[in-house]
Design an enzyme around this catalytic site. Structure first.
Site, PDB file in Angstrom:
ATOM      1  N   GLU A  22     -96.300   3.057 -42.487  1.00  0.00           N
ATOM      2  CA  GLU A  22     -95.916   3.368 -41.111  1.00  0.00           C
ATOM      3  C   GLU A  22     -95.448   2.064 -40.509  1.00  0.00           C
ATOM      4  OE1 GLU A  22     -95.327   3.019 -37.925  1.00  0.00           O
ATOM      5  OE2 GLU A  22     -97.371   3.341 -37.177  1.00  0.00           O
ATOM      6  N   GLU A  60     -88.264  -2.254 -36.982  1.00  0.00           N
ATOM      7  CA  GLU A  60     -89.353  -3.174 -37.334  1.00  0.00           C
ATOM      8  C   GLU A  60     -89.264  -3.564 -38.822  1.00  0.00           C
ATOM      9  OE1 GLU A  60     -93.081  -1.719 -35.699  1.00  0.00           O
ATOM     10  OE2 GLU A  60     -92.302  -1.835 -33.647  1.00  0.00           O
TER      11      GLU A  60
HETATM   12  C1  LIG Z   1     -97.087  -0.257 -37.093  1.00  0.00           C
HETATM   13  S1  LIG Z   1     -98.459  -0.968 -37.914  1.00  0.00           S
HETATM   14  C2  LIG Z   1     -99.260   0.424 -38.578  1.00  0.00           C
HETATM   15  C3  LIG Z   1    -100.673   0.121 -38.951  1.00  0.00           C
HETATM   16  C4  LIG Z   1    -101.504   1.332 -39.388  1.00  0.00           C
HETATM   17  N1  LIG Z   1    -100.964   1.891 -40.599  1.00  0.00           N
HETATM   18  C5  LIG Z   1    -101.599   2.346 -38.283  1.00  0.00           C
HETATM   19  O1  LIG Z   1    -100.980   3.386 -38.380  1.00  0.00           O
HETATM   20  O2  LIG Z   1    -102.301   2.071 -37.289  1.00  0.00           O
HETATM   21  C6  LIG Z   1     -97.658  -1.714 -39.330  1.00  0.00           C
HETATM   22  C7  LIG Z   1     -98.565  -2.617 -40.126  1.00  0.00           C
HETATM   23  O3  LIG Z   1     -97.842  -3.067 -41.247  1.00  0.00           O
HETATM   24  C8  LIG Z   1     -98.113  -4.416 -41.471  1.00  0.00           C
HETATM   25  N2  LIG Z   1     -96.957  -4.939 -42.195  1.00  0.00           N
HETATM   26  C9  LIG Z   1     -95.697  -5.070 -41.736  1.00  0.00           C
HETATM   27  N3  LIG Z   1     -94.911  -5.575 -42.690  1.00  0.00           N
HETATM   28  C10 LIG Z   1     -95.704  -5.787 -43.771  1.00  0.00           C
HETATM   29  C11 LIG Z   1     -95.453  -6.318 -45.066  1.00  0.00           C
HETATM   30  N4  LIG Z   1     -94.235  -6.755 -45.410  1.00  0.00           N
HETATM   31  N5  LIG Z   1     -96.481  -6.363 -45.943  1.00  0.00           N
HETATM   32  C12 LIG Z   1     -97.714  -5.948 -45.557  1.00  0.00           C
HETATM   33  N6  LIG Z   1     -97.990  -5.445 -44.356  1.00  0.00           N
HETATM   34  C13 LIG Z   1     -97.000  -5.363 -43.476  1.00  0.00           C
HETATM   35  C14 LIG Z   1     -98.294  -4.993 -40.089  1.00  0.00           C
HETATM   36  O4  LIG Z   1     -99.038  -6.187 -40.112  1.00  0.00           O
HETATM   37  C15 LIG Z   1     -99.030  -3.857 -39.399  1.00  0.00           C
HETATM   38  O5  LIG Z   1    -100.405  -4.004 -39.568  1.00  0.00           O
END
Ligand SMILES: C[S@@+](CC[C@H](N)C(=O)[O-])C[C@H]1O[C@@H](n2cnc3c(N)ncnc32)[C@H](O)[C@@H]1O
Ligand SMILES: C[S@@+](CC[C@H](N)C(=O)[O-])C[C@H]1O[C@@H](n2cnc3c(N)ncnc32)[C@H](O)[C@@H]1O
Lengths: 635, 635
Positions: free
Chosen positions: A433, A442
């Site tokens: 997500e 994003e």
């Molecule tokens: C929009 S949040 C969603 C978090 C959770 N799944 C939720 O629904 O509450 C996206 C998450 O992805 C992580 N994230 C973004 N890009 C990433 C990457 N390249 N590798 C690992 N994590 C990533 C961010 O740190 C964030 O915690």
């Protein structure tokens, strides 16, 4: 959202010239504002006629008659109706009108009134615009704490138009009432109405059609004037408003208008008590509906409020941000459904005891999707081996706590950027997500490209795809609110070359949203570019001013499970994403029937991704954010 | 002013590692904040030693243990004491300390803590400064919502200084405890502490002398730490603070510190209940005194708040501004006394029935001095003919109302600028109140020069004279608050070349005010210039940082009737003027015993008057506001 609607009363005459009494009277009947002329009739008349003034005679209200706190909150000053004079061909007539206006504005400033009221008529108003601009709207302007409400009916009667100062005769053949919107639009565009000049509207007894009203709802309308004649009697003899008028009022409540009752000469506020009570009753009902809407609890206070988009890849989200997302009542249900469906799709009923799948939640945050995944597997009795991958070390701390105390061995926590992780085994299902208000903004595409290398050949990705949507909008208010985002360290117009996340209320949708960019996962060839270019056309159904574009997304999670913030397919109750707004530097005047052609690019470099946008029809505008000079998203 | 003092508790250990419980416990004993270590001891130790971390073990508090609202308001995170490591000569040691600090700051940011605490020791701290600067204080800084409280005792013990990281041996011969102020001053100057790094002080059991405390009161101290040992028992066995400590605490209450009780290991918040109650009692008493002070009612909320000086000549004051001035309980009494004295001086007792004087109130505003003048004449039974001259047409409207309904023929209202009025008769007494915080800064001299032409040869002017005063001050807070006044349309540093009106609280007076410019009325020769130049010298009695100058005035109204805002002769109860503050662009470090030499000019052109200022000792600084490039007062 105010708890109670503000209802004021417009007094043509103040009995005995006693303003203190008048205010007390109005308050006793529950009105919290009175609108009344600011200077004496005699003074105004002499001034306009160029007649000598009696220098011993006070020209306006006795300021000590009320404490400042009352002037500042409860009195709206009515300015003389002088458009005929300001647009006159006779220099002397114009000068005297200008002098009178300046005197009135100066006195409003002296008293610290919350607003003043000035009538706007059809026809020419350009010199009046200049006067207001120079005295009130200009930043360095002397009277820049004064607010001017431009009062006009929602539509001009044919009579008014024919008698107008304008001599072009435009529109004089038609029988239909003419919208006052064009007159307002001209006035505020010429005079840069920013934040100090607002339209206030007389509600006509015969309401115009919905399109007209929708357009007004895009304007920063501050007040609606109601006269007795708008009311009808119910069978008990009490005044009520016709159904359609009720609906229209409710839609204006949505943009926080106040109501002002026009009090006829010889009548007193007390005679309007029933009307006022009825309006409060209407607003009460509106408020109750409003408060019962579950989404409103979370969106309260965010109406038309501009925020810079998050950058969850480059930055680390904070606990508070996660906490808010995690309260979404819809998003996780949709994900859980999608995951359950995918598990059943991957493991036929007869293999459920023998087969097990590797599922990876990439970008796990503080774990809500991990929990959903465990619940989905349990609900369909499928076996899984679960990984939670997260690059934000602070959120990983939460995941480790949850593993230690709740999940145990069923989950493996990986503190890594998914683009850099090289696991020993591959995944059957990758769940993520990583979406923004515009879907891909994003950098979900880039992250999932990195994850695809550890997806099995026949693996599934949730979401399967997402599509961004745009539509041209008019919202002078939101456009004006971009201004303070100026950053002197960047390109001059950088604030107009940056998108904003906004829960948009006070806007007019010029045309329905259309799809823009599509991304699908997994890709058949992971090397395929994530850059995009699309041009989209829209048709304007009425004259308006374009302030920029609203952006949304739709996403297919799996099979028929859809998640959307597109206004026409919005997932019920979901509040995790507000729309995105792409401004244009200067608003564009659009005529009914004209085509709007807009161009959007998604571009990238080694370290960044950004959007560029431009308009080619009905008029061309320079490309915004070329080379990402004003705004980029860090990879 | 907060209603209640905030009292927090510092927990060395959180029992059972249960933060939720710890917070509940603390709250039950009435503490609203807990201070506690942010990451696990083990993690910090491993990190500093370069030992491998257990990747399965959470490194900090479980963020979901408390709702964000609690983290955001009630938990202050204690950072590891790492100054020894950050200043080490071994690169690896420094790097590991930096990494740990970054991790902690990042986690504080994640949790959204209101503040963190970091210890500051004597000796070198330059690399620690850089770390905090780059991670926290910098504008574009990633963690710029984090606030760091630098904790130190108010004075360092000799022992601490000797054992300090600093190897210079400086001060090691002396027996006296060493002020920690110099250490803080170095730290915050190197690391630009603007608004995110603040000193918090351990109150020593043996209090330092008052000078030391006065200097700390000029700093933006956020909290005072108290230990049990600071308390003594009263005869009922309850803990109280010694008299002097009470006084010191009260003076810190004045700058809104919060109090934090240090909780010994093995003890619980409940054991500190009596201490907390006593502090609240102290603060309650302070608050009561505070609220009973009549001036406080009007000054509340204005503490250390910067306002641009009014320009009553060029602009028109508003009703609200007049209304506030008119509430002053002292100013009008002084004026009335002065007028009565002048009337008696001009008309001997035996001529009181025959002789009448022409009195003119110039700049009458909404008439309070007119009323005082009538009252003064009545009180001493002298006859007068009264003129009220005012150039603000809106205030004239008030005067006309008052004439019509109250004063009648006894007052003649003249709607004119006094510089342009040519009356048929001349005045025996001209009364004015055209003073600003700096005396002449609202152009009283220029206006009264214009009025002098209609003063009789032997006429009197009230006030007779006024003198401005300045003193050098230290106030990092007020200096920082100048920054947002930047105006991109003017000279780069225009905000530092402009005076501000400020009710100064959080400042240290480096030396007593000295007189600067004097103006007397009437002038013997009205053509004499109102331009001025003076240089004034001050002696610094201790090391400090100079942020600019505080300005005041004293005025002789008539004979022995004095009106003053000079701190040492302030007219009791008068609140019409706050001090004026002249910033300097960059604060100057001053050493004990050094001379501060400051130069002030009052300059003028055809349309404007302005000040220029500069410093020549102990270091020269460029002239501020040369040619009035950043700030002028319109004639
Ligand atoms: C929009 S949040 C969603 C978090 C959770 N799944 C939720 O629904 O509450 C996206 C998450 O992805 C992580 N994230 C973004 N890009 C990433 C990457 N390249 N590798 C690992 N994590 C990533 C961010 O740190 C964030 O915690
Ligand atoms: C500080 S106010 C004092 C008003 C009033 N005397 C009081 O004490 O409340 C100064 C007044 O002088 C007026 N004033 C300033 N310069 C003037 C001038 N050159 N001629 C006439 N009035 C002037 C201002 O408009 C303002 O009303």
């Amino acid at each position: 959202m105010p708890k109670k609607v503000s209802v004021g009363i417009y007094l043509d005459e103040v009995p005995d010239n006693n303003i203190q009494h008048a205010l007390t009277d109005a308050r006793e009947s529950g009105f919290n504002t009175i609108c009344t002329e600011l200077l004496t009739k005699k003074y105004c008349l002499n001034e306009l006629n160029g007649d000598p003034q009696n220098m011993e005679e006070p020209f306006g209200w006795f300021d000590m008659a009320l404490p400042s706190a009352d002037w500042n909150s409860s009195v709206v000053g009515v300015l003389s109706d002088i458009q005929e004079q300001t647009e006159s061909h006779i220099s002397n007539v114009r000068c005297r009108a200008a002098q009178l206006l300046e005197k009135q504005i100066g006195y409003a400033h002296h008293l610290g009134l919350p607003a003043t009221i000035l009538k706007l008529h059809p026809g020419e108003s350009c010199n009046l615009s200049r006067l207001i601009y120079s005295k009130v709207t200009t930043d360095g302007g002397y009277h820049n704490n004064v607010v001017v409400w431009m009062r006009m009916p929602m539509v001009f009667s044919q009579q008014a138009v024919n008698g107008a100062v304008d001599e072009s005769g435009q529109g004089s053949d038609e029988k239909e009432p003419i919208s006052s919107w064009n007159t307002w639009n001209k006035f505020r565009t010429v005079g840069c109405a920013e934040r100090r000049t607002f339209p206030v509207l007389d509600l006509p007894v015969d309401l115009p059609d919905q399109e007209e009203i929708d357009r007004w709802l895009g304007e920063p309308v501050k007040a609606i004037f109601l006269c007795e004649e708008a009311f009808v009697s119910n069978n008990k003899g009490f005044p009520i408003l016709p159904k359609r008028t009720q609906q229209v009022l409710r839609s204006f409540f949505d943009i926080n208008v106040q109501i002002i009752m026009i009090c006829k000469p010889q009548k007193s506020p007390n005679d309007y008590l029933h009307f006022k009570q009825y309006i409060e009753y209407l607003h009460g009902a509106y408020n109750t509906d409003w408060e019962e809407d579950p989404v409103r609890k979370y969106t309260k206070g965010y109406e038309d409020y501009l925020q810079s988009p998050l950058q969850p890849l480059m930055d680390n989200l904070e606990a508070n941000t996660y906490e808010v997302f995690e309260r979404d009542p819809t998003k996780y249900i949709l994900y859980q459904k999608a995951m359950a469906k995918a598990l059943v799709f991957k493991i036929p009923e007869d293999e459920k005891d023998t087969k097990s799948l590797v599922v990876m939640v990439v970008g796990a945050g503080r774990g809500p999707l991990v929990r959903n995944c465990l619940a989905a597997a349990a609900s369909v009795q499928r076996k899984i081996k679960l990984y939670a991958v997260e690059k934000n070390c602070n959120a990983v701390c939460t995941l480790l706590h949850l593993k230690k105390h709740v999940w145990g061995d069923s989950v493996t926590v990986i503190s890594k950027d998914m683009r850099e992780w090289n696991p020993e085994e591959k995944a059957d299902i990758i769940v993520s997500e990583l979406l923004g208000s515009f879907g891909d903004n994003e950098l979900s595409p880039e992250c999932l490209d990195g994850a695809q290398k550890f997806l099995k050949e026949d693996g599934i990705m949730i979401p399967e795809n997402y599509t961004s949507f745009i539509s041209p909008i008019m919202s002078p208010r939101i456009h004006q609110d971009v201004r303070p985002f100026q950053d002197i360290n960047k390109h001059t117009n950088c604030n107009y070359e940056t998108p904003y996340v906004v829960y948009m209320k006070n806007f007019y949708e010029i045309a329905k949203p259309k799809p823009l960019f599509v991304f699908c996962h997994p890709k058949s060839d992971v090397k395929e570019t994530n850059d995009r270019y699309e041009a989209v056309e829209f048709d304007a159904t009425q004259d308006c001013m374009m302030s920029g574009f609203a952006g949304y997304f739709e996403s297919v999670l799996f099979d028929d499970i859809m998640m959307s913030i597109h206004p026409r397919s919005h997932s019920t109750g979901m509040f995790s994403w507000f729309p995105i707004y792409f401004p244009i530097r200067e608003p564009i005047q659009i005529k009914k029937g004209q085509k709007v052609k807009v161009h959007f690019w998604r571009c990238s470099s080694k370290h960044n991704v950004w959007y560029e946008w431009s308009v080619s029809e009905p008029v061309p505008v320079p490309i915004h954010n070329v080379n990402g000079r004003s705004y980029t998203i860090g990879l």
